[in-house]
Each structure stands twice: as C-alpha cells, then as structure tokens.
Design a protein around this motif. Structure first.
Motif, mmCIF file in Angstrom:
data_model
loop_
_atom_site.group_PDB
_atom_site.id
_atom_site.type_symbol
_atom_site.label_atom_id
_atom_site.label_comp_id
_atom_site.label_asym_id
_atom_site.label_seq_id
_atom_site.Cartn_x
_atom_site.Cartn_y
_atom_site.Cartn_z
ATOM 1 N N GLY A 168 0.800 -1.272 -0.007
ATOM 2 C CA GLY A 168 -0.058 0.179 0.149
ATOM 3 C C GLY A 168 0.780 1.221 0.265
ATOM 4 O O GLY A 168 2.071 1.130 0.092
ATOM 5 N N MET A 169 0.365 2.352 -0.075
ATOM 6 C CA MET A 169 0.950 3.663 0.130
ATOM 7 C C MET A 169 1.113 4.058 1.477
ATOM 8 O O MET A 169 0.540 3.808 2.547
ATOM 9 N N SER A 200 -5.937 3.364 -1.219
ATOM 10 C CA SER A 200 -4.728 2.559 -0.483
ATOM 11 C C SER A 200 -4.463 2.853 1.025
ATOM 12 O O SER A 200 -4.752 3.707 1.579
ATOM 13 N N THR A 206 -3.611 -1.561 -2.584
ATOM 14 C CA THR A 206 -4.150 -0.431 -3.456
ATOM 15 C C THR A 206 -5.098 -0.927 -4.543
ATOM 16 O O THR A 206 -5.032 -1.982 -5.009
#
Length: 219
Positions: A168-169, A200, A206
C-alpha cells in the motif's frame, strides 16, 4: 488548458506510435536479417570448428533475446493489438506480458459487450495507459506476486479496476506531491469525462479505479 492537455497527450501517442513502427519495421527487421545470416553461417558447407559453432549458437541466442526486447518495447510504446482487436484483448495481452517480464501473475476479469473496435480511440487508449501505469506501480512498489485487473461495462460506461494486496501507500499519501504517473492517469481520465480514484492503505494494498461514460460508443 484542457484542450492543450488533450492535444499534448494525443501528440505523445502519435510519437509513441511512430517510434513503435520504426522499431518494428526497421530495427526489428534488421535484427531478423542478422539472425538469418547467423543461421546461414552455421549451415554453410565450409566446416567450422566446434568452438566457433558454439560461439555462433550463443551469439544467436543473444540476438534472439535482443529481438524479443525490441518487440516488447515496441508493444509498450504502442500496442497494435489495441488498434486491431480492441481494449479487452489489449488488457489481456499486457497482463500476460507483465507476468512474463515481472514475475507477477495478473488475473484478468474482462467482459466487454461492444465490438472490439467500436469504442472511441481516446477511451480505449486512456484506459489502456491507466492499466499499464497502474501495473507498473504494482511492480515497483507493491511487493506482491499477483494482482487483479477487471474491465467491465458498468452504469453506461466502462469500469477499469487494478487491485493488489501489497504494502500500500504511505500514510497521508493523498496529501503529498503526486508522481508523474498518477498525475498522467488523472489527466487522461478527465479528458474523456470519466472518474478516477485511488484507494490505498499501508499494508492492505491499493485499488485503482477508472470509469468512462460510453455515450459516443456504438454497440
């Protein structure tokens, strides 16, 4: 500014198509001729030593690999399958190639009811480039061995979704400066009057989603 952005992206696509044609019609053909010359040399009536025969074989393998790389670059620059077979086939093709080059399996769920070449070119190109960029981000950042892509007709338009279950971010990523890839995806979807979103969470993967209306498409 919107018209300028549209013309700029169109010019980029034309330049990509030109480079892809030159790679395919000129460079790749020259490499193919070289492979043929190596084959002819290996089959020549004049005997050659085992060492030279091995060298020819190894050199030919390297040239064949070079031809594969050139072809892959040409397809990335401008996928002919998008022009001839449509968006669904192009998405399926990029997923297969992504698995080969990146070692990441991509599951594709595609069900478009329109004829392959009936979608407006700007819509097909925009969605294809978004899928391409999103998968590139998966390879660069997600740290996963699989991803999923779906492209379907939803609510009078086409919905494209690219998902992974990777890292993920970073936290508060939406408030940071966006990279060129994300900016390009956002602009492409805006120019075809669509919607674009990225969801995300750190450690939870995401989801990139794009939707484009099909008011001008012909069933």
């Amino acid at each position: 500014m919107r018209a300028f952005s549209g013309r700029l992206l169109a010019a980029h696509e034309e330049e990509r198509a030109l480079i892809a044609r030159e790679l395919h019609d000129d460079v790749l053909q020259s490499v193919a001729v070289l492979i043929g010359e190596l084959d002819a040399k290996a089959q020549a009536p004049t005997p050659i030593s085992d060492t030279n025969k091995q060298w020819l074989g190894e050199y030919r393998e390297e040239v064949v690999d070079l031809a594969d790389d050139i072809g892959r670059i040409a397809r990335r620059m401008h996928p002919a399958v998008l022009d001839h077979l449509g968006l669904q086939a192009a998405i399926e093709t990029i997923a297969r190639e992504f698995g080969k080059t990146e070692g990441i399996r991509v599951e594709v769920d595609a069900s478009l009811h329109h004829k392959p070449r009936s979608l407006p070119k700007e819509i097909s190109t925009s969605l294809y480039r978004i899928a391409q960029e999103a998968l590139r981000n998966v390879a660069s950042h997600a740290q996963v061995d699989h991803a999923a892509v779906s492209v379907k007709e939803v609510d009078g338009g086409i919905q494209l979704v690219i998902e992974d279950t990777g890292r993920g971010m970073p936290k508060d990523w939406e408030f940071r400066n966006q990279g060129l890839g994300l900016t390009s995806m956002t602009e492409r979807i805006r120019l075809v009057n669509g919607r674009f979103s990225v969801h995300s969470q750190t450690g939870l993967g995401t989801r990139v989603e794009a939707w484009v209306p099909l008011r001008r498409a012909t069933p």
